[in-house]
Scaffold this motif. Structure first.
Motif, PDB file in Angstrom:
ATOM      1  N   ALA A   6       6.048   2.499   3.216  1.00  0.00           N
ATOM      2  CA  ALA A   6       5.036   2.897   2.276  1.00  0.00           C
ATOM      3  C   ALA A   6       3.743   1.938   2.888  1.00  0.00           C
ATOM      4  N   LYS A   7       4.201   0.717   3.413  1.00  0.00           N
ATOM      5  CA  LYS A   7       3.235  -0.180   3.768  1.00  0.00           C
ATOM      6  C   LYS A   7       2.510   0.643   5.076  1.00  0.00           C
ATOM      7  N   LEU A  10       0.502   3.352   4.685  1.00  0.00           N
ATOM      8  CA  LEU A  10      -0.872   3.061   3.994  1.00  0.00           C
ATOM      9  C   LEU A  10      -1.875   2.380   4.956  1.00  0.00           C
ATOM     10  N   CYS A  11      -1.259   1.520   5.817  1.00  0.00           N
ATOM     11  CA  CYS A  11      -2.128   1.011   6.799  1.00  0.00           C
ATOM     12  C   CYS A  11      -2.512   1.944   7.533  1.00  0.00           C
ATOM     13  N   ARG A  13      -3.425   4.810   7.042  1.00  0.00           N
ATOM     14  CA  ARG A  13      -4.288   5.769   6.537  1.00  0.00           C
ATOM     15  C   ARG A  13      -5.824   5.364   7.090  1.00  0.00           C
ATOM     16  N   LYS A  14      -5.989   4.290   7.470  1.00  0.00           N
ATOM     17  CA  LYS A  14      -7.280   3.891   8.000  1.00  0.00           C
ATOM     18  C   LYS A  14      -7.784   4.979   9.157  1.00  0.00           C
ATOM     19  N   TYR A  58      -1.197  -3.910  13.175  1.00  0.00           N
ATOM     20  CA  TYR A  58      -1.498  -4.315  11.914  1.00  0.00           C
ATOM     21  C   TYR A  58      -0.810  -5.387  11.231  1.00  0.00           C
TER      22      TYR A  58
ATOM     23  N   TYR B  86      -2.669  -6.669   4.905  1.00  0.00           N
ATOM     24  CA  TYR B  86      -3.493  -5.889   5.958  1.00  0.00           C
ATOM     25  C   TYR B  86      -4.870  -5.573   5.365  1.00  0.00           C
ATOM     26  N   LEU B  89      -5.924  -2.524   3.780  1.00  0.00           N
ATOM     27  CA  LEU B  89      -5.274  -2.086   2.493  1.00  0.00           C
ATOM     28  C   LEU B  89      -6.045  -2.261   0.993  1.00  0.00           C
ATOM     29  N   ASP B  93      -2.847  -0.774  -3.444  1.00  0.00           N
ATOM     30  CA  ASP B  93      -1.680  -0.558  -2.767  1.00  0.00           C
ATOM     31  C   ASP B  93      -0.592  -1.489  -2.624  1.00  0.00           C
ATOM     32  N   ALA B  96       2.169  -0.384  -4.672  1.00  0.00           N
ATOM     33  CA  ALA B  96       2.869   0.882  -4.058  1.00  0.00           C
ATOM     34  C   ALA B  96       3.693   0.269  -2.996  1.00  0.00           C
ATOM     35  N   VAL B  97       3.521  -0.812  -2.484  1.00  0.00           N
ATOM     36  CA  VAL B  97       4.279  -1.625  -1.028  1.00  0.00           C
ATOM     37  C   VAL B  97       5.318  -2.169  -2.119  1.00  0.00           C
TER      38      VAL B  97
END
Lengths: 221, 284
Positions: A6-7, A10-11, A13-14, A58, B86, B89, B93, B96-97
């Motif tokens: 997920a991390k 999510l990273c 996503r940018k 990242y 990061y 984020l 978030d 979620a992580v």
């Protein structure tokens, strides 16, 4: 481990917006008939091929690995999560290629559905191969030298494929062998090819994963 | 292994080319705060990293919460000297992580901490000040209901108001007897405020490890003339500093010293005094 995957997403996503814009341009060029469906597939493969580089960048920027090792996950799980990210992205990319090229095939009589499958297969195969090579290199050399490594690997792959093809074709009877090989691949049929490439890609990724684990287990942070 | 010990290190050793930590023996009972002090490069971060398995120790054993370090990690909250999320984020978030990492993650508790620390869930990490980032790290470390907090310079660079808030949070946490905190800090006044035990690392070696109150009682700061200093039994002196007109010294066994030298005045010490003079003893 789910959290680590997920991390990654999510990273990423940018970058999604910029990738989305390029994707839209590729779609527009394909719909208007200026570019072939295979260009679109190649773009998607490249996107998945670039993905681990972004993830490592990242992580490096945030010194994430230091924190990750303090979490209740093993080094093996950390590496597995990264491979999970890549596999999910590869499957998603193939699905996008299949859906998009399928829609194109329905809209335009000039595109055959076999071409769609072959394009998706090529995208999958290329992205999995690239990742299988890239990931251990990224674990070994880190994100800073990754860009150089990435383009070296890409250039090397193209060169190797070109040399193999040329060498085989130029050998006495080589053209026949080459044609036999392409015939054999073609005889698998579109779905057969997709299946074969999927299996081969996963085998490569498993080998790559085992190498990456060995590298990551030895890294001192 | 006593079940009540949250941390038990025996002979913990980590060797680098130009630095060796340990062997370190250290215990921390439940319900207590251990302040880890030491000059820059003394090995505080190395100790924590070796203890948590971030880096591999070369020797010794580590038992955390009565288990191997790897097995105990789910019950440990870690705040290192930076925010490791990061910058792109968003604050929310992190939920979620980490909900996919900790089996005991409590999303509602994380939300409550965000609210308590005035953290906006929609904000990106890059938009947070250092103080807010540390609060985010702390919320992340607390939201899975850990039993042990390991904090490396968690209050460094924060203003006194934020530091006070965070120290209060540690005190709340440790009010449960099953909980414990290991906190390394250069801000010894923070440790004097909340620590029950002090461990002093000096050049990779644990030179002091005792209850904070006992340390502050045991040692005293002597200010006297140079001639008077010369007459003192050397076994009382830990470290000295001589000026043109006067001398200072850290003396051990303050009560006995005061009985032996009733005419000399011995003041209370601070942790800073102990660090400075122990360092001087070696230089002498």
């Amino acid at each position: 481990m789910r959290g680590l995957i997920a991390k990654d997403f999510l990273c990423l996503r940018k970058s999604a917006l910029s990738y989305g814009i390029v994707l839209a341009i590729y779609i527009a060029l394909t719909v208007t008939g200026l570019w072939d469906v295979s260009f679109f597939a190649a773009f998607m493969a490249m996107l998945v091929g670039m993905l681990p580089y972004s993830c490592f960048s990242y992580d490096h920027a945030a010194k994430w690995n230091l924190y990750a090792l303090a979490l209740p996950v093993s080094r093996r799980q950390i590496v597995l999560a990264r491979y999970g990210t890549v596999l999910i992205a590869a499957v998603a990319a193939v699905a996008v290629v299949l859906v998009f090229s399928g829609v194109m095939a329905l809209m335009l009589d000039s595109i055959e559905w076999e071409v769609c499958i072959v394009s998706a297969t090529a995208a999958l195969g290329f992205s999995l191969l690239l990742n299988a090579i890239m990931l251990p290199l990224l674990y070994r050399f880190g994100a800073e030298r990754a860009k150089l490594v990435f383009f070296s690997v890409l250039g090397g792959l193209v060169l190797i494929v070109a040399l193999i093809v040329n060498y085989n074709v130029m050998q006495p009877g080589g053209k026949a062998v080459f044609l036999d090989l392409t015939d054999a691949i073609a005889s698998l049929g579109a779905f057969g090819m997709l299946g074969a490439v999927t299996v081969a890609g996963i085998v490569l990724l498993v080998i790559s994963y085992l190498i990456s684990v060995r590298i990551y287990e030895r890294i001192e942070l | 292994m006593t079940m009540n010990n949250s941390i038990e290190l025996k002979g913990l050793t980590k060797r680098y080319r130009d630095f060796t930590l340990g062997p370190v023996d250290l215990t921390l009972p439940g319900g207590a705060v251990l302040g880890l002090i030491g000059e820059n490069g003394a090995g505080k971060t190395t100790l924590m990293k070796s203890m948590l398995g971030i880096t591999r120790p070369d020797g010794g054993t580590v038992r955390l919460l009565g288990r191997d370090a790897a097995a105990a990690k789910g019950d440990i909250g870690v705040v290192l000297d930076d925010c490791f999320f990061y910058e792109g984020l968003r604050v929310k978030d992190v939920d979620a992580v980490l909900s996919g990492v900790y089996a005991t993650w409590d999303g509602a508790l994380f939300e409550a901490y965000l609210h308590k620390f005035s953290l906006d869930g929609a904000k990106q990490v890059k938009a947070l000040s250092r103080g807010m980032r540390m609060k985010l790290s702390l919320a992340a470390a607390l939201a899975h209901r850990p039993k042990l907090l390991v904090l490396d310079e968690a209050t460094a660079g924060l203003d006194p108001v934020v530091r006070d808030e965070i120290l209060d949070e540690f005190l709340n946490f440790v009010s449960d007897e099953e909980h414990a905190v290991l906190l390394s800090s250069h801000i010894t006044s923070d440790l004097e405020k909340i620590a029950d035990y002090i461990a002093y690392l000096h050049k990779g070696q644990l030179v002091l490890h005792d209850e904070k109150d006992r340390l502050l009682e045991e040692y005293g700061r002597l200010v006297c003339g140079g001639g008077e200093l010369a007459e003192i039994e050397p076994s009382y002196l830990v470290g000295t500093r001589k000026g043109r007109f006067s001398a200072e010294a850290l003396v051990r066994d303050r009560e006995a010293f005061c009985r032996a030298y009733p005419k000399l005045t011995v003041e209370r010490v601070t942790l800073d005094d102990i660090m400075v003079f122990v360092n001087r003893e070696e230089q002498v």
